[in-house]
Design an enzyme around this catalytic site. Sequence first.
Site, PDB file in Angstrom:
ATOM      1  N   GLY A  22       2.382   3.908  77.796  1.00 28.17           N
ATOM      2  CA  GLY A  22       2.061   2.850  78.762  1.00 28.17           C
ATOM      3  C   GLY A  22       0.676   2.977  79.347  1.00 28.17           C
ATOM      4  O   GLY A  22       0.438   2.580  80.490  1.00 28.17           O
TER       5      GLY A  22
ATOM      6  N   SER B 255      -1.416   1.504  73.034  1.00 29.22           N
ATOM      7  CA  SER B 255      -0.435   0.954  72.084  1.00 29.22           C
ATOM      8  C   SER B 255       0.613   1.961  71.631  1.00 29.22           C
ATOM      9  O   SER B 255       0.933   2.057  70.455  1.00 29.22           O
ATOM     10  CB  SER B 255      -1.136   0.370  70.861  1.00 29.22           C
ATOM     11  OG  SER B 255      -1.860  -0.741  71.237  1.00 29.22           O
TER      12      SER B 255
ATOM     13  N   ASP C 121      -2.476  -5.026  68.343  1.00 29.34           N
ATOM     14  CA  ASP C 121      -2.060  -3.623  68.385  1.00 29.34           C
ATOM     15  C   ASP C 121      -1.382  -3.209  67.084  1.00 29.34           C
ATOM     16  O   ASP C 121      -1.672  -2.157  66.510  1.00 29.34           O
ATOM     17  CB  ASP C 121      -1.076  -3.385  69.549  1.00 29.34           C
ATOM     18  CG  ASP C 121      -1.642  -3.838  70.881  1.00 29.34           C
ATOM     19  OD1 ASP C 121      -2.856  -4.119  70.944  1.00 29.34           O
ATOM     20  OD2 ASP C 121      -0.865  -3.914  71.852  1.00 29.34           O
TER      21      ASP C 121
HETATM   22  C1  GLA Z   1      -1.688  -5.989  74.804  1.00 31.69           C
HETATM   23  C2  GLA Z   1      -1.087  -6.882  73.729  1.00 31.69           C
HETATM   24  C3  GLA Z   1      -2.153  -7.280  72.705  1.00 31.69           C
HETATM   25  C4  GLA Z   1      -3.383  -7.863  73.398  1.00 31.69           C
HETATM   26  C5  GLA Z   1      -3.845  -6.944  74.522  1.00 31.69           C
HETATM   27  C6  GLA Z   1      -4.980  -7.567  75.319  1.00 31.69           C
HETATM   28  O1  GLA Z   1      -2.093  -4.760  74.273  1.00 31.69           O
HETATM   29  O2  GLA Z   1      -0.034  -6.221  73.060  1.00 31.69           O
HETATM   30  O3  GLA Z   1      -1.607  -8.202  71.785  1.00 31.69           O
HETATM   31  O4  GLA Z   1      -3.128  -9.169  73.860  1.00 31.69           O
HETATM   32  O5  GLA Z   1      -2.802  -6.635  75.414  1.00 31.69           O
HETATM   33  O6  GLA Z   1      -6.095  -7.726  74.509  1.00 31.69           O
END
Ligand code: GLA
Length: 329
Positions: free
Chosen positions: A99, A103, A145
């Site tokens: 978190g 990712s 991500d």
């Molecule tokens: C999160 C989402 C991504 C993207 C980012 C912001 O990580 O999972 O898809 O939208 O925020 O860029």
Amino acid sequence: MIEVFAPGRVNLIGDHTDHQGGLVLPLAIDLGTTVVGERGGDRVRFRSLDEEGTVEIGLGGSPTPAAGPEWGRYIDALVELMRPTRGFVGTISTRLPIGRGLSSSAALELSVALALGFEGSPIDLARLCQRSEYRAVGVQCGIMDQLASAVGVADHALLIDCHDTRITPVPIPESVDVLVVDSGERRSLTETAYDERLAECARAAEAVGPLRLRPDVSGIADPVTRRRARHVVSEIGRVSAFARALREGDNEGAGALMMESHESLSTDFEVSTPRLDSMVQELAGTSGIYGARLTGAGFGGSVVVLAARGTPLPRGAVRVRASAGAHTV
Ligand code: GLA
């Protein structure tokens, strides 16, 4: 015995553009999630070596998510989408902070999908895992991500057009280091205003057309909607300019674009926090650092830094390297 590794990612520039089909520039990093285990049997069972709990799902029939650990909902979602015919028993371990904008959930999804026997292209793997994220968390996140984790290339960032998933690897110059600094603020997409931002972007697109085409947004009547749209449109421009700067070895130019990106995320898109803002300011004033910005969704998480190669690590910073995408070890 099967061992699978899926990397996390850090985004150099281009946040909150993927959900509008815009450009992003992430890299898969050398921190990620590993699944080890055996295929077979009629149940899927994972134990985490880092977090509490075990997840167990019987195959056949509709798997009903039991009251398990929080991370179990990603596994439930994948089992439901993949319907594997063979079970899996194994462990999950991660070197990613959970978190913190790197990712960790995408790395979990990709490593579990591969362990459960996913066969297909990296782009299909990313799409499956993006769907599992919707299902698990209920947030319509973009594909950045999962794609970064699936298609990572060593020593390269990935210029991704999220409209058609065209990917162009961009070499990371030898003259720079990419650093990540954890803000200590943990976030999860459900707790954030991510969905609210999606709705605001949708309203803007209704007024001026797809934001990925970089329309003139100055005529949008509602000031909040206009600022959200202005972030997306300007950020897409910064991604192209940043990729060009990296290719030309213009590290100062690239760093300045990161600072502009942070400012836009903070004031126009309003996804920063006071802590992220002060970290970025402090880092940017440190010798050897070209630029810094929040990375990922915002609302906490991490700051990404572009620094001259060999710059002493600021407190709490980790150097990351661009790595290959998810694979069986
Ligand atoms: C999160 C989402 C991504 C993207 C980012 C912001 O990580 O999972 O898809 O939208 O925020 O860029």
